[in-house]
Design an enzyme around this catalytic site. Structure first.
Site, mmCIF file in Angstrom:
data_model
loop_
_atom_site.group_PDB
_atom_site.id
_atom_site.type_symbol
_atom_site.label_atom_id
_atom_site.label_comp_id
_atom_site.label_asym_id
_atom_site.label_seq_id
_atom_site.Cartn_x
_atom_site.Cartn_y
_atom_site.Cartn_z
ATOM 1 N N LYS A 22 0.549 -1.461 -0.028
ATOM 2 C CA LYS A 22 -0.438 -0.277 0.452
ATOM 3 C C LYS A 22 0.999 1.400 -0.352
ATOM 4 O O LYS A 22 0.469 2.243 -0.789
ATOM 5 C CB LYS A 22 -0.909 0.098 1.447
ATOM 6 C CG LYS A 22 -1.414 1.078 1.514
ATOM 7 C CD LYS A 22 -2.186 1.286 2.372
ATOM 8 C CE LYS A 22 -1.982 1.726 3.912
ATOM 9 N NZ LYS A 22 -1.731 3.234 3.785
ATOM 10 N N ASN A 23 1.848 1.327 1.152
ATOM 11 C CA ASN A 23 2.227 2.087 1.033
ATOM 12 C C ASN A 23 3.035 2.993 0.149
ATOM 13 O O ASN A 23 4.063 3.871 0.098
ATOM 14 C CB ASN A 23 3.729 2.852 2.431
ATOM 15 C CG ASN A 23 2.333 2.545 3.348
ATOM 16 O OD1 ASN A 23 1.320 2.834 3.322
ATOM 17 N ND2 ASN A 23 2.904 2.936 4.858
ATOM 18 N N ARG A 93 -4.763 10.052 4.308
ATOM 19 C CA ARG A 93 -3.183 11.158 5.229
ATOM 20 C C ARG A 93 -2.907 11.252 3.564
ATOM 21 O O ARG A 93 -1.849 12.544 3.446
ATOM 22 C CB ARG A 93 -3.076 10.747 6.320
ATOM 23 C CG ARG A 93 -3.814 11.062 7.701
ATOM 24 C CD ARG A 93 -2.728 10.978 9.040
ATOM 25 N NE ARG A 93 -1.741 11.278 8.298
ATOM 26 C CZ ARG A 93 -2.098 13.292 8.800
ATOM 27 N NH1 ARG A 93 -2.948 13.654 9.513
ATOM 28 N NH2 ARG A 93 -0.867 14.033 8.920
ATOM 29 N N CYS A 117 -5.321 12.693 14.205
ATOM 30 C CA CYS A 117 -5.574 11.133 13.431
ATOM 31 C C CYS A 117 -5.442 10.250 14.441
ATOM 32 O O CYS A 117 -5.160 10.895 15.449
ATOM 33 C CB CYS A 117 -5.380 10.318 11.947
ATOM 34 S SG CYS A 117 -3.285 10.010 12.457
ATOM 35 N N ARG A 122 0.153 14.304 13.856
ATOM 36 C CA ARG A 122 0.547 13.692 12.615
ATOM 37 C C ARG A 122 0.448 15.527 11.470
ATOM 38 O O ARG A 122 -0.236 15.276 10.641
ATOM 39 C CB ARG A 122 0.161 13.140 12.040
ATOM 40 C CG ARG A 122 0.198 11.267 12.380
ATOM 41 C CD ARG A 122 -0.387 10.727 11.924
ATOM 42 N NE ARG A 122 0.221 10.365 10.264
ATOM 43 C CZ ARG A 122 0.547 8.909 9.799
ATOM 44 N NH1 ARG A 122 -0.945 8.390 10.049
ATOM 45 N NH2 ARG A 122 0.570 8.745 8.865
ATOM 46 N N ASP A 308 5.387 0.457 12.104
ATOM 47 C CA ASP A 308 3.745 -0.304 12.157
ATOM 48 C C ASP A 308 3.513 -1.566 12.083
ATOM 49 O O ASP A 308 2.669 -2.579 12.067
ATOM 50 C CB ASP A 308 3.507 -0.079 9.868
ATOM 51 C CG ASP A 308 3.427 0.909 9.937
ATOM 52 O OD1 ASP A 308 2.873 1.599 10.760
ATOM 53 O OD2 ASP A 308 3.276 1.780 8.277
ATOM 54 N N VAL A 330 7.814 6.689 17.404
ATOM 55 C CA VAL A 330 7.988 7.527 15.700
ATOM 56 C C VAL A 330 6.312 8.184 15.805
ATOM 57 O O VAL A 330 6.294 9.120 15.687
ATOM 58 C CB VAL A 330 7.113 6.240 14.435
ATOM 59 C CG1 VAL A 330 7.044 7.399 13.304
ATOM 60 C CG2 VAL A 330 9.070 5.380 14.132
ATOM 61 N N ARG A 400 -8.754 -0.219 4.761
ATOM 62 C CA ARG A 400 -7.693 0.369 4.236
ATOM 63 C C ARG A 400 -6.588 0.154 3.584
ATOM 64 O O ARG A 400 -5.886 0.698 2.554
ATOM 65 C CB ARG A 400 -7.709 1.705 5.049
ATOM 66 C CG ARG A 400 -8.839 2.491 5.510
ATOM 67 C CD ARG A 400 -8.421 3.495 6.304
ATOM 68 N NE ARG A 400 -7.276 4.384 5.764
ATOM 69 C CZ ARG A 400 -6.273 5.220 6.651
ATOM 70 N NH1 ARG A 400 -6.157 4.654 8.029
ATOM 71 N NH2 ARG A 400 -4.983 5.157 6.131
HETATM 72 C C1 UD1 Z 1 4.097 6.721 6.789
HETATM 73 C C2 UD1 Z 1 3.466 5.693 6.180
HETATM 74 C C3 UD1 Z 1 2.995 4.808 7.750
HETATM 75 C C4 UD1 Z 1 3.803 4.913 8.711
HETATM 76 C C5 UD1 Z 1 5.005 6.049 9.158
HETATM 77 C C6 UD1 Z 1 5.894 6.104 9.422
HETATM 78 C C7 UD1 Z 1 2.752 6.071 4.269
HETATM 79 C C8 UD1 Z 1 1.481 6.132 3.119
HETATM 80 N N1 UD1 Z 1 2.388 5.457 5.425
HETATM 81 O O1 UD1 Z 1 3.778 7.731 7.140
HETATM 82 O O2 UD1 Z 1 2.182 3.858 7.129
HETATM 83 O O3 UD1 Z 1 3.719 4.099 9.562
HETATM 84 O O4 UD1 Z 1 5.718 6.951 7.425
HETATM 85 O O5 UD1 Z 1 7.138 4.262 9.062
HETATM 86 O O6 UD1 Z 1 3.617 6.011 3.542
HETATM 87 N N2 UD1 Z 1 6.430 14.381 11.140
HETATM 88 C C9 UD1 Z 1 6.491 16.104 11.355
HETATM 89 N N3 UD1 Z 1 6.797 16.715 9.966
HETATM 90 C C10 UD1 Z 1 5.835 16.482 9.066
HETATM 91 C C11 UD1 Z 1 5.925 14.670 8.793
HETATM 92 C C12 UD1 Z 1 6.498 13.963 9.947
HETATM 93 O O7 UD1 Z 1 6.533 16.141 12.409
HETATM 94 O O8 UD1 Z 1 6.018 17.420 8.424
HETATM 95 C C13 UD1 Z 1 6.622 13.429 12.015
HETATM 96 C C14 UD1 Z 1 4.853 12.893 12.461
HETATM 97 O O9 UD1 Z 1 3.990 12.874 13.512
HETATM 98 C C15 UD1 Z 1 5.767 11.341 12.849
HETATM 99 C C16 UD1 Z 1 6.591 10.952 12.119
HETATM 100 O O10 UD1 Z 1 7.487 12.596 11.577
HETATM 101 O O11 UD1 Z 1 5.500 11.407 14.502
HETATM 102 C C17 UD1 Z 1 7.256 10.094 10.803
HETATM 103 O O12 UD1 Z 1 6.193 10.225 10.191
HETATM 104 P P1 UD1 Z 1 6.164 10.083 8.973
HETATM 105 O O13 UD1 Z 1 7.291 9.216 8.566
HETATM 106 O O14 UD1 Z 1 6.545 10.983 8.091
HETATM 107 O O15 UD1 Z 1 4.353 9.393 8.159
HETATM 108 P P2 UD1 Z 1 4.276 8.622 7.487
HETATM 109 O O16 UD1 Z 1 4.891 9.528 5.975
HETATM 110 O O17 UD1 Z 1 2.903 10.186 7.581
#
Ligand code: UD1
Length: 429
Positions: A22-23, A93, A117, A122, A308, A330, A400
């Protein structure tokens, strides 16, 4: 709303095929926005998030065709809108991933802020900061991120990510592919899904180097072309089935998987006492004859243990012998499953981002509620080893992200079925 009913039973056994990730599939589909030519993506999993992404791309004007093998052809030659509306972004998201490609190709994008969420706040500040560094003018208005390059091409820039972000890295990598000059993303995410996207972008004519390391260098090109790309296997689906086999005392073989992409998970399963063998594209697991051993887990960005897979390992520790600590680094609020597992008889103490789990051997069936995607997988698995009939509510979360989970589990001998919501109202009427 449909529910799943799982009846705790014997060991799972047999062979199961892992679907496309999915990701990886979501950013790959969205990368079609970067070109006028057709992008063909195969090995797409059958998931609700894929349908949402198709709906989002369709609203933007991308023409989509899906064939019987679940390969998607996307053509973004006639994009009519650069707006990703709240109704879609709030359900998925990952919709934020259209921000980079739209801004890079059309100079404008309006993407709803995703909001909070179930697993924490996030934020998307890193996506915004990166695009600003590349010259986009970004405002937050009426709940929307509004990006504008004022008819100029984005410019290559050096971007340091304060936190490692998977979709943040992907968004900036896509934007940089069409920018003028060289972009360097420092402290980039190293997830296999980031590499898969880089491979696809390169097949489209991009110049991306270093994906899979913490420094990705992208030399922007003026335009990208079409490509034919196969999505990598879903390492989280693979890990989830391996845990299902381990906790049920079973023996399974999973195929169409890349074992080195879940090394951290395999290590923990070995530590728990499972026997694991791997080939180029398969993994077999035999659970120990006696109890599983408790294993400490600390989640962190790839290649460390994936967040995950955290919920599934909290469950494994519930039925193992001993006490284990699971630390979530995370996401800030990713222990919703703990309260549901406690209702099934688990002994878990929660303190901030740390769960201390004392193995209790057996869980008992209870009505439980899924709160997020991975928590819901953990509850389904819990139902398969608990004594009695567990009813899992709010399973739209699981739809999902897991392709035909009940069929695949049933194929391995699990007693699980889906029941439409009205069945329950009739029962109680
Ligand atoms: C992706 C994955 C999700 C997985 C996550 C961590 C997809 C579609 N989803 O989510 O399944 O659980 O990686 O491996 O690929 N953060 C900030 N600011 C930002 C962006 C992120 O503070 O602009 C923080 C987030 O709140 C979190 C951490 O960084 O604490 C990691 O998040 P991130 O790697 O961005 O997760 P996603 O990409 O949303």
């Amino acid at each position: 709303m449909d529910k799943l009913i799982a009846i705790g039973g014997g060991p799972l056994s047999g062979k199961v095929r892992i679907s496309g990730a999915k990701n990886a599939a979501l950013p790959l589909m969205i990368s079609s926005l970067l070109t006028k030519e057709t992008l063909r993506i195969s090995n797409i999993p059958h998931l609700h998030d894929i349908t949402t992404t198709m709906e989002l791309l369709g609203q933007l004007g991308v023409k989509l065709q899906v064939d019987e093998t679940l390969a998607i052809e996307a053509n973004a030659s006639e994009v009519e809108s650069v707006i990703a509306p709240y109704e879609l972004v709030r359900t998925m998201r990952a919709s934020i991933l259209v921000l980079g490609p739209l801004t890079a190709r059309f100079g404008r994008a309006e993407v709803s802020l995703p909001g909070g969420c179930a697993i924490g706040s996030r934020p998307v500040n890193l996506h915004i900061k990166g695009l600003e560094a590349m010259g986009a003018d970004i405002k937050i208005e009426n709940g929307y991120i509004k990006a504008d390059t004022h008819n100029k091409r984005l410019k290559g820039a050096r971007v340091f990510m304060d936190l490692i972000s998977v979709t943040g890295t992907e968004n900036l990598m896509m934007a940089a592919a069409l920018a003028d000059g060289i972009t360097v993303i420092e402290n980039a995410a190293r997830e296999p899904e980031v590499i898969d996207l880089a491979d696809c972008l390169n097949a489209m004519g991009a110049k991306v180097k270093g994906a899979g390391t913490d420094e990705i260098v992208i030399e922007g090109v003026e335009k990208l072309g079409g490509a034919d790309h196969r999505v990598i296997p879903d390492r989280i689906e693979a890990g989830t089935f391996l845990v299902a086999a381990a906790i049920s005392g079973g023996k399974i073989k999973i195929v169409d998987v890349i074992p080195r992409q879940i090394e951290s998970v395999l290590d923990k399963l070995r530590e728990a006492g499972c026997q694991i063998e791997t080939g180029e594209d398969w993994i077999s697991l035999s659970a120990p004859v006696g109890k599983l051993k408790s294993v400490n887990v600390r989640t962190a960005p790839y290649p460390a243990f994936p967040t995950d897979m955290q919920a599934q390992f909290v469950l494994l520790n519930c039925i193992a012998g001993g006490t284990a600590t699971v630390i979530e680094t995370v996401f800030e609020n990713r222990f919703m499953h703990v309260h549901e597992l406690q209702r099934m008889g688990a002994d878990i103490e929660l303190d901030g981002n740390t769960a201390v789990i004392k193995g209790v051997g057996n869980l008992f069936a209870a009505p439980v509620m899924a709160t997020d995607l991975r928590a819901s997988a953990c509850l389904v698995l819990a139902g398969l080893v608990a004594e009695g009939e567990t009813v899992i509510d709010r399973i739209y979360h699981i739809d999902r992200g897991y392709d035909c989970i009940e069929e695949k589990l049933a194929q391995m001998g699990a007693s699980i079925r889906r029941v439409p919501g009205h069945y329950f109202s009739q029962q109680s009427a």
